[in-house]
Design a protein around this motif. Structure first.
Motif, PDB file in Angstrom:
ATOM      1  N   LEU A  46      42.737  60.447   2.780  1.00  0.00           N
ATOM      2  CA  LEU A  46      42.105  60.102   1.502  1.00  0.00           C
ATOM      3  C   LEU A  46      41.447  58.722   1.574  1.00  0.00           C
ATOM      4  O   LEU A  46      40.353  58.502   1.038  1.00  0.00           O
ATOM      5  N   LYS A  47      42.115  57.784   2.249  1.00  0.00           N
ATOM      6  CA  LYS A  47      41.557  56.445   2.411  1.00  0.00           C
ATOM      7  C   LYS A  47      40.275  56.490   3.231  1.00  0.00           C
ATOM      8  O   LYS A  47      39.274  55.836   2.890  1.00  0.00           O
ATOM      9  N   LYS A  72      37.409  58.011   1.108  1.00  0.00           N
ATOM     10  CA  LYS A  72      36.882  57.056   0.140  1.00  0.00           C
ATOM     11  C   LYS A  72      35.997  56.021   0.822  1.00  0.00           C
ATOM     12  O   LYS A  72      34.925  55.650   0.308  1.00  0.00           O
ATOM     13  N   ALA A  74      32.689  57.658   1.680  1.00  0.00           N
ATOM     14  CA  ALA A  74      31.884  57.900   0.490  1.00  0.00           C
ATOM     15  C   ALA A  74      31.266  56.607  -0.030  1.00  0.00           C
ATOM     16  O   ALA A  74      30.084  56.579  -0.430  1.00  0.00           O
ATOM     17  N   ASP A  75      32.041  55.513  -0.037  1.00  0.00           N
ATOM     18  CA  ASP A  75      31.515  54.223  -0.478  1.00  0.00           C
ATOM     19  C   ASP A  75      30.387  53.758   0.429  1.00  0.00           C
ATOM     20  O   ASP A  75      29.398  53.166  -0.034  1.00  0.00           O
ATOM     21  N   SER A  88      28.619  53.038  -6.713  1.00  0.00           N
ATOM     22  CA  SER A  88      29.960  53.496  -6.352  1.00  0.00           C
ATOM     23  C   SER A  88      29.970  54.998  -6.135  1.00  0.00           C
ATOM     24  O   SER A  88      28.982  55.699  -6.405  1.00  0.00           O
ATOM     25  N   ARG A  93      32.371  58.429  -7.003  1.00  0.00           N
ATOM     26  CA  ARG A  93      33.452  58.922  -7.865  1.00  0.00           C
ATOM     27  C   ARG A  93      33.941  60.282  -7.365  1.00  0.00           C
ATOM     28  O   ARG A  93      33.155  61.209  -7.219  1.00  0.00           O
ATOM     29  N   LEU A  94      35.248  60.377  -7.115  1.00  0.00           N
ATOM     30  CA  LEU A  94      35.817  61.622  -6.614  1.00  0.00           C
ATOM     31  C   LEU A  94      35.756  62.698  -7.694  1.00  0.00           C
ATOM     32  O   LEU A  94      36.191  62.486  -8.825  1.00  0.00           O
ATOM     33  N   VAL A 110      36.436  66.886   0.441  1.00  0.00           N
ATOM     34  CA  VAL A 110      36.271  66.138  -0.800  1.00  0.00           C
ATOM     35  C   VAL A 110      34.801  66.055  -1.166  1.00  0.00           C
ATOM     36  O   VAL A 110      33.912  66.115  -0.298  1.00  0.00           O
ATOM     37  N   TYR A 151      32.240  63.607  -3.624  1.00  0.00           N
ATOM     38  CA  TYR A 151      32.065  62.412  -4.415  1.00  0.00           C
ATOM     39  C   TYR A 151      30.694  62.436  -5.077  1.00  0.00           C
ATOM     40  O   TYR A 151      29.694  62.812  -4.453  1.00  0.00           O
TER      41      TYR A 151
END
Length: 242
Positions: free
Chosen positions: A171-172, A175, A178-179, A189, A191-192, A236, A238
């Motif tokens: 998950l880290k 993220k 995605a960032d 930004s 957003r999940l 995932v 985003y």
């Protein structure tokens, strides 16, 4: 004369019940969507091993082949029990009986296959809760008459902590990726919006290899358990936001 209450009751009963409306609302994302597949693996020393073993016998008749095979298998099971393997960790994985033929070319002339007898085999799957004893167990199997051994396959009895660690790492990583895409594309930004997981807990990626042994197999078979991994794969999505 009917009472007002009775008239109201009749009027109410004559009105058809209103249909129940069901409404479904879907809000479409207007922002760009990034879909990522991220896999993280956590490794640890295995604490459990599974070994396959068995015996094969040949005899002129099916009855003799099965009888001889059963006698050898009883000896093998007794050796496993003597080695401290509980009955619940010993499971029959296959029994086979088949006719055997000689298909060799004799004198260059086409001849029908020659029947040479029957072959019976009985295979066991054995769980071992102490990986340090795998080599000793293999030797005990061969000494007890095992004609083949498969494995060992190493695993983790409880991969839950490893999966939790791999899940957090995945998950880290998702993220962080995605960032990166958000900033590289000029957005503020990420957003999940969706997340799905698949995992494999404490199992090796390779299948068991089969080895055959002779009666004079060397003692103290070396076995290295190494490490096994628990993996989590996250899919995932985003939404990139300004």
């Amino acid at each position: 004369m009917k009472s007002a209450f009775a008239l109201m009751t009749i009027a109410a009963s004559s009105i058809a019940p209103a249909a129940i409306a069901q409404t479904s609302v879907t809000v479409a994302e207007k922002a760009p969507i990034v879909t990522l597949n991220v896999t993280e693996t956590v490794e640890a020393a295995p604490d459990r091993a599974t070994v396959g073993t068995g015996v094969q016998t040949r005899a002129p008749t099916a009855v003799e082949a099965m009888r001889e095979n059963a006698a050898k298998m009883e000896k093998l099971i007794a050796a496993l029990a003597k080695a401290g393997i509980p009955k619940k960790d010993i499971q029959t994985s296959g029994i086979n009986l088949s006719a055997q033929y000689d298909y060799s070319d004799r004198g260059g002339q086409p001849t029908p296959p020659r029947f040479i007898g029957y072959e019976a085999s009985n295979q066991l799957s054995v769980k071992l809760q102490d990986v340090k004893k795998v080599g000793t167990l293999l030797d005990a199997m061969v000494a007890a008459g095992a004609t083949n051994v498969s494995g060992p396959t190493f695993s983790i009895s409880d991969p839950t902590p490893m999966l939790t660690q791999a899940r957090g790492a995945a998950l880290k990583t998702a993220k962080m990726q995605a960032d990166y895409y958000a900033q590289a594309a000029g957005y503020r930004s990420a957003r999940l919006i969706t997340l799905a997981e698949s995992n494999s807990g404490g199992q090796p990626p390779m299948p068991m290899m089969v080895r055959s042994f002779k009666e004079d197999a060397a003692a103290a078979t070396p076995v290295e358990p190494g490490q096994v991994g628990s993996s989590v794969t996250l899919t995932v999505q985003y939404a990139l936001e300004r």
